[in-house]
Design a protein around this motif. Sequence first.
Motif, short mmCIF file in Angstrom:
data_model
loop_
_atom_site.label_atom_id
_atom_site.label_comp_id
_atom_site.label_asym_id
_atom_site.label_seq_id
_atom_site.Cartn_x
_atom_site.Cartn_y
_atom_site.Cartn_z
N TYR A 1 0.82 -1.22 0.00
CA TYR A 1 0.00 0.00 0.00
C TYR A 1 0.85 1.26 0.00
CZ TYR A 1 -4.02 -2.91 1.33
OH TYR A 1 -5.01 -3.84 1.37
N VAL A 2 2.11 1.16 0.38
CA VAL A 2 3.00 2.32 0.49
C VAL A 2 4.09 2.19 -0.57
CG1 VAL A 2 4.55 3.59 2.00
CG2 VAL A 2 2.56 2.45 2.96
N ASN A 3 4.29 3.23 -1.35
CA ASN A 3 5.30 3.19 -2.40
C ASN A 3 6.67 2.80 -1.84
OD1 ASN A 3 3.45 4.02 -4.31
ND2 ASN A 3 3.99 6.17 -4.12
N TYR A 4 7.29 1.83 -2.46
CA TYR A 4 8.65 1.38 -2.18
C TYR A 4 8.82 0.67 -0.83
CZ TYR A 4 9.51 4.67 -5.97
OH TYR A 4 9.46 5.35 -7.15
N ALA A 5 7.78 0.53 -0.02
CA ALA A 5 7.92 -0.08 1.31
C ALA A 5 8.31 -1.55 1.22
CB ALA A 5 6.62 0.07 2.11
N GLU A 6 7.71 -2.27 0.31
CA GLU A 6 8.02 -3.69 0.18
C GLU A 6 9.46 -3.90 -0.27
OE1 GLU A 6 5.97 -7.67 -1.76
OE2 GLU A 6 5.07 -5.72 -2.11
N ASP A 7 9.92 -3.07 -1.18
CA ASP A 7 11.30 -3.18 -1.65
C ASP A 7 12.29 -2.89 -0.52
OD1 ASP A 7 13.28 -3.42 -3.89
OD2 ASP A 7 13.67 -1.33 -3.30
N LEU A 8 12.04 -1.83 0.24
CA LEU A 8 12.93 -1.48 1.35
C LEU A 8 12.94 -2.59 2.40
CD1 LEU A 8 14.83 0.44 2.83
CD2 LEU A 8 12.81 1.58 3.77
N ALA A 9 11.77 -3.07 2.77
CA ALA A 9 11.68 -4.13 3.78
C ALA A 9 12.42 -5.39 3.33
CB ALA A 9 10.22 -4.45 4.08
#
Length: 85
Positions: A4-12
């Motif tokens: 739901y948050v831009n780029y959050a999955e990639d960072l995590a």
Amino acid sequence: RLSYVNYAEDLASKLLQCSPKNRLSAQAALSHEYFSDLPPRLWELTDMSSIFTVPNVRLQPEAGESMRAFGKNNSYGKSLSNSKH
């Protein structure tokens, strides 16, 4: 819900690596696209400064079901209030 948050999955996914050699460093994480929407003034704050001194920065409730997880009608919350600990 990271999607739901831009780029959050990639960072995590870059931070949550089992092998420390493969993990994103803290310094590299600060340069990640996830933080690109932050006001530039935040990067100038000293370590002991509040982010709330920056114009237009304020708390907002999260949208969606995550806010209901600890609501008054939640059985988890009831079990905590009835506990004798």
